[in-house]
Structure formats: structure tokens, C-alpha cells
Design a protein around this motif. Structure first.
Motif, PDB file in Angstrom:
ATOM      1  N   ALA A  95       0.823  -1.202  -0.052  1.00  0.00           N
ATOM      2  CA  ALA A  95       0.063   0.108   0.054  1.00  0.00           C
ATOM      3  C   ALA A  95       1.036   1.350   0.152  1.00  0.00           C
ATOM      4  N   GLY A  96       2.085   1.127  -0.599  1.00  0.00           N
ATOM      5  CA  GLY A  96       3.027   2.342  -0.787  1.00  0.00           C
ATOM      6  C   GLY A  96       3.655   2.627   0.314  1.00  0.00           C
ATOM      7  N   HIS A  97       4.051   1.818   1.179  1.00  0.00           N
ATOM      8  CA  HIS A  97       4.643   1.870   2.461  1.00  0.00           C
ATOM      9  C   HIS A  97       5.568   0.760   2.690  1.00  0.00           C
ATOM     10  N   PRO A  98       6.685   1.103   3.241  1.00  0.00           N
ATOM     11  CA  PRO A  98       7.982   0.047   3.463  1.00  0.00           C
ATOM     12  C   PRO A  98       7.319  -0.997   4.649  1.00  0.00           C
ATOM     13  N   VAL A  99       7.410  -2.427   4.355  1.00  0.00           N
ATOM     14  CA  VAL A  99       6.982  -3.176   5.396  1.00  0.00           C
ATOM     15  C   VAL A  99       8.320  -3.957   5.693  1.00  0.00           C
ATOM     16  N   ALA A 100       8.552  -4.022   6.939  1.00  0.00           N
ATOM     17  CA  ALA A 100       9.991  -4.703   7.435  1.00  0.00           C
ATOM     18  C   ALA A 100       9.535  -5.665   8.552  1.00  0.00           C
ATOM     19  N   GLU A 123      10.993   3.353  -5.821  1.00  0.00           N
ATOM     20  CA  GLU A 123      10.523   3.432  -4.401  1.00  0.00           C
ATOM     21  C   GLU A 123      11.752   3.711  -3.690  1.00  0.00           C
ATOM     22  N   PRO A 124      12.007   5.053  -3.423  1.00  0.00           N
ATOM     23  CA  PRO A 124      13.243   5.656  -2.681  1.00  0.00           C
ATOM     24  C   PRO A 124      13.088   5.353  -1.185  1.00  0.00           C
ATOM     25  N   ALA A 164       8.479  -8.722 -13.645  1.00  0.00           N
ATOM     26  CA  ALA A 164       7.533  -7.499 -13.906  1.00  0.00           C
ATOM     27  C   ALA A 164       6.090  -8.047 -13.815  1.00  0.00           C
ATOM     28  N   GLU A 165       6.015  -9.487 -14.455  1.00  0.00           N
ATOM     29  CA  GLU A 165       4.755 -10.279 -14.597  1.00  0.00           C
ATOM     30  C   GLU A 165       4.345 -11.176 -13.409  1.00  0.00           C
ATOM     31  N   GLN A 166       5.166 -11.298 -12.450  1.00  0.00           N
ATOM     32  CA  GLN A 166       4.900 -11.924 -11.381  1.00  0.00           C
ATOM     33  C   GLN A 166       3.809 -11.550 -10.422  1.00  0.00           C
ATOM     34  N   PRO A 167       2.889 -12.243  -9.716  1.00  0.00           N
ATOM     35  CA  PRO A 167       1.794 -11.812  -9.193  1.00  0.00           C
ATOM     36  C   PRO A 167       2.318 -10.754  -7.897  1.00  0.00           C
ATOM     37  N   LEU A 168       1.758  -9.657  -7.496  1.00  0.00           N
ATOM     38  CA  LEU A 168       2.182  -8.870  -6.673  1.00  0.00           C
ATOM     39  C   LEU A 168       2.575  -9.377  -5.307  1.00  0.00           C
ATOM     40  N   LEU A 172       7.732  -5.370  -5.482  1.00  0.00           N
ATOM     41  CA  LEU A 172       8.190  -4.084  -6.323  1.00  0.00           C
ATOM     42  C   LEU A 172       6.683  -3.312  -6.608  1.00  0.00           C
ATOM     43  N   SER A 173       6.642  -2.332  -6.519  1.00  0.00           N
ATOM     44  CA  SER A 173       5.594  -1.630  -6.867  1.00  0.00           C
ATOM     45  C   SER A 173       5.126  -1.616  -8.249  1.00  0.00           C
ATOM     46  N   ARG A 174       3.773  -1.157  -8.411  1.00  0.00           N
ATOM     47  CA  ARG A 174       3.412  -0.890  -9.942  1.00  0.00           C
ATOM     48  C   ARG A 174       4.236  -0.336 -11.019  1.00  0.00           C
ATOM     49  N   GLY A 175       4.763   0.812 -10.369  1.00  0.00           N
ATOM     50  CA  GLY A 175       5.576   1.654 -11.035  1.00  0.00           C
ATOM     51  C   GLY A 175       6.729   1.012 -11.442  1.00  0.00           C
ATOM     52  N   ALA A 176       7.693   0.510 -10.486  1.00  0.00           N
ATOM     53  CA  ALA A 176       8.865  -0.350 -10.797  1.00  0.00           C
ATOM     54  C   ALA A 176       8.596  -1.398 -11.914  1.00  0.00           C
ATOM     55  N   ARG A 177       7.587  -2.135 -11.671  1.00  0.00           N
ATOM     56  CA  ARG A 177       7.140  -3.191 -12.472  1.00  0.00           C
ATOM     57  C   ARG A 177       6.964  -2.669 -14.150  1.00  0.00           C
TER      58      ARG A 177
END
Length: 216
Positions: A95-100, A123-124, A164-168, A172-177
């Protein structure tokens, strides 16, 4: 028991590090040893310092002789063929936030040099994230280096397309894919420069060459 990860000096000797990498790739007795060398280097650096490995590759691309570049490129391509491309992990994204994970351990899948750089720019994370200019120069250097091996563009482009085609999965974000897909298609058909321009365009940026041309 794994030792503490290595730490970079305040002013690393990048040229010396690049020379060590070139010497190791050029003089290793066989392909197994060359791939193992890359793996040991990335294992020693750890995920936090994986960008240092990218920097060393860029130094080889920018300053190495054609023979030196070919030695490193051939080692990378051999690692790619064997599914052992030297990789680093970044924090997964949701959801646009880093998860650790526990202790801040990154959960994302391992990414090779090109896809790591694209994800890092798209995704800086952290103050040292690459600017558009740094991303432009570094990506072009990496693609030119890998392209020293004649079979590399097709092999690596196929890897990027598959990623890029792997399921989310949060890696990777949508933009990176989308950037990886654009890069892969352009790399196959137009070479490193076209691939960089396509990736930047996908991410909403312009290459240094395009900006320079517009300024004239």
C-alpha cells in the motif's frame, strides 16, 4: 555463525575494489569459481551495503578496459544462467509503505543489479536514494557493462519481464514493474541507451541526453 557484515570506509577506494573484482573474474580457474566470487562478495556486503556492489560494477563500466568489462560481464551472465545472479533485498512494499520484518529485516525478494536499481529509484528509501541524474548514469553504466556479453541483453531482459509479470508480492511497486517491462522491451530492440530512456519515461523522468537536447 555468520560474522558481522563488513562496513565501508568513510572514503572507499572504489577503483581498487573494482580492480579486485576484475582480477577475480579474469583469473578464476572456471565459471563455478567466478560465480562463487560474486556470491561471496554480495554475502560479505549484506543487503544494507548491496548498493556498494552496484557502484563497483559502475566503476568497471566507466573505467575498465574492454577486456576487464568482458570478464565481469561474462561472470554476471554465467550467474544469471545458473539462477545465482548476485542480488540484494529491499524492504517489501505494501500500500505504498515499506514493510519490514522483526528487527527491521527486509522481506522483499532478492533483486539483481538492474532491477534493484530500478526499484530503488522508483521506491526511494533513505537519504541516499538515487536522484534522476544518478539513476540515469548508473543504469546506463550497468546495461552497457552487462551488454559486453553478446547473450546478456536477451537473457537479462527475459528475467526483467518475468519479474514484472509475477503476481504482486510486495517486492516491487506497480511503477517499478512497469519500468522493468519498458526497459526489457527497449533493451531487446534498441540497446542500453534506449532501455534507460524507456525506464525513465515510464517513471515520469527524462534522460540526461533528452534534457540536454531540449536545452539547446
Amino acid at each position: 555463525m555468520r560474522a558481522d557484515p563488513v562496513r565501508l570506509k568513510a572514503a572507499p577506494d572504489w577503483a581498487a575494489a573494482a580492480q579486485l573484482l576484475v582480477d577475480g573474474c579474469a583469473h578464476a580457474p572456471d565459471a563455478d569459481q567466478r560465480v562463487a566470487l560474486l556470491e561471496r562478495l554480495c554475502w560479505a556486503l549484506g543487503d544494507q551495503l548491496y548498493p556498494a556492489f552496484l557502484h563497483v560494477l559502475c566503476v568497471v563500466a566507466d573505467r575498465g578496459t574492454p577486456t576487464a568489462q568482458a570478464a565481469v560481464a561474462d561472470a554476471l551472465v554465467e550467474a544469471l544462467r545458473r539462477g545465482r545472479l548476485p542480488a540484494g533485498r529491499r524492504a517489501a512494499w505494501g500500500a505504498g509503505h515499506p514493510v519490514a520484518g522483526p528487527g527491521g529485516a527486509p522481506l522483499g525478494a532478492a533483486l539483481g543489479p538492474v532491477e534493484y536499481l530500478c526499484a530503488w529509484y522508483a521506491e526511494p528509501q533513505g537519504a541516499d536514494a538515487p536522484s534522476a541524474a544518478r539513476f540515469d548514469r548508473a543504469l546506463l553504466a550497468l546495461l552497457r557493462l552487462v551488454s559486453q556479453s553478446a547473450t546478456a541483453p536477451a537473457l537479462y531482459a527475459a528475467r526483467l519481464q518475468a519479474l514484472a509479470e509475477q503476481p504482486l508480492d510486495g517486492t516491487l511497486s506497480r511503477g517499478a514493474r512497469a519500468a522493468l517491462q519498458a526497459l526489457a522491451a527497449a533493451w531487446r530492440g534498441g540497446g542500453p541507451q534506449a532501455a534507460v530512456d524507456a525506464a525513465l519515461a515510464s517513471l515520469g523522468g527524462s534522460s540526461l541526453r533528452a534534457l540536454a537536447g531540449a536545452a539547446r
